[in-house]
Design a protein around this motif. Structure first.
Motif, short mmCIF file in Angstrom:
data_model
loop_
_atom_site.label_atom_id
_atom_site.label_comp_id
_atom_site.label_asym_id
_atom_site.label_seq_id
_atom_site.Cartn_x
_atom_site.Cartn_y
_atom_site.Cartn_z
N HIS A 232 2.04 -4.13 6.84
CA HIS A 232 0.77 -4.75 7.22
C HIS A 232 0.89 -6.20 7.69
CE1 HIS A 232 -3.25 -6.60 6.74
NE2 HIS A 232 -3.62 -5.46 7.30
N PRO A 233 1.66 -7.08 7.04
CA PRO A 233 1.69 -8.49 7.48
C PRO A 233 2.11 -8.60 8.95
CG PRO A 233 2.74 -8.26 5.34
CD PRO A 233 2.52 -6.88 5.84
N HIS B 115 -3.44 -7.91 1.05
CA HIS B 115 -2.88 -6.87 1.92
C HIS B 115 -3.19 -5.47 1.38
CE1 HIS B 115 -0.84 -9.52 4.74
NE2 HIS B 115 -0.40 -10.24 3.71
#
Length: 319
Positions: free
Chosen positions: A142-143, A247
């Motif tokens: 995700h990041p 996240h």
């Protein structure tokens, strides 16, 4: 009316003097305990909070002086005090017991009130899960690694997932904590004060290097991971936990009391599932004793299934 006002002011003054006396005793206790290093800084903060709650409970029961306290009174206050704790009661009662013994040794109380408290408390154990392979994969994907903050978040999470480091140790890593030639991480654990040396996985090393070279703000701080908003400063453990929670929420992973520490549980459980010896897992996680391994044993579902006893068939007598 004037008599009532005078009595009210007298009670307020008395309560204030009591508060000053108790605060002084608690402050002295924390100072001496910190100097003796019998408690870690985080444990001392927990103890201070528990003792303050106990003293407020004592005041609610109408006691205005520690000298009037008896062992029976302590039991009554602790019974009410315990209702505020869904977990961690054992540590809280231990803190109160140590404080009451300190008051006796310091001459504040004539009797050792700590003797009225149990040495062992049956605590409720909550065995919280780590992440599944699918959840961990989505979390690490995700990041946005094209941004400075994304590089930092990814480096912190992949490092924790591949090393099992606690959040407090990750945020305290210094630029010189990593030996790039030998691919090792060397640190002194914040919780235990014990030195720890861990192998640095290639993915973690690349992520940290990418952040240091292309994302980390220019700063004289020795810490690797820095806050990018406001004043540039090292991250703390709470902020690191917030990074993982953020996240998780964006990816849609249910919380289930999971945050940064779930990465450590995932690491420990994965080692067990790969049949790594308990002794090696203990060393990698930096545990002082084998009892700490019980948590990981309890959440290793496949391992528990292998321990299950089969159902025994039986026949009737004479068959």
């Amino acid at each position: 009316i004037w008599s009532f006002i005078g009595r009210f002011l007298y009670l307020c003054l008395f309560a204030w003097l009591l508060l000053v006396l108790i605060s002084a005793s608690l402050s002295e206790f924390c100072t001496r305990t910190g100097q003796s290093e019998s408690m870690a800084e985080t444990s001392l903060n927990v103890a201070r909070s528990a003792i303050r709650r106990f003293l407020f409970e004592m005041e609610d029961h109408g006691f205005r002086s520690l000298a009037d306290f008896t062992q029976m009174n302590v039991n009554g206050c602790v019974t009410s005090f315990a209702s505020h704790y869904a977990g961690g009661l054992g540590a809280a009662i231990y803190s109160v017991r140590v404080f009451l013994h300190f008051l006796f040794e310091d001459g504040v109380t004539d009797i050792d009130l700590s003797l009225s408290l149990p040495e062992l408390v049956a605590t409720r154990k909550m065995f919280r899960e780590g992440f599944t392979e699918s959840e961990l994969e989505h979390l690490l994907e995700h990041p946005d690694r094209f941004t400075a903050i994304g590089k930092r978040d990814y480096a912190m999470m992949v490092l924790a997932a591949q090393s099992g480091l606690r959040a407090c140790d990750v945020v305290r890593l210094k630029l010189d904590s990593i030996d790039w030639r030998t691919r090792e991480i060397r640190l002194v654990q914040h919780k235990t004060g014990e030195p720890l040396s861990l192998p640095l996985e290639a993915e973690s090393g690349n992520a940290i290097a990418d952040y240091i070279l292309h994302g980390r703000p220019d700063s004289t701080h020795p810490n690797i991971f820095l806050c990018h908003t406001g004043v540039i400063r090292p991250l703390d453990a709470r902020s690191a936990s917030g990074v993982v929670s953020k996240h998780m929420k964006l990816v849609g992973i249910p919380a289930k009391h999971r945050a940064f520490h779930a990465l450590r549980r995932t690491f420990g459980t994965r080692l067990l599932q790969n049949e790594v010896s308990f002794e090696l897992i203990q060393q990698l996680l930096g545990h002082r004793d084998m009892d700490s391994m019980k948590l990981y044993l309890s959440i290793d579902e496949q391992g528990l299934k292998q321990c299950a006893l089969p159902l025994l068939s039986y026949g009737r007598v004479g068959n």
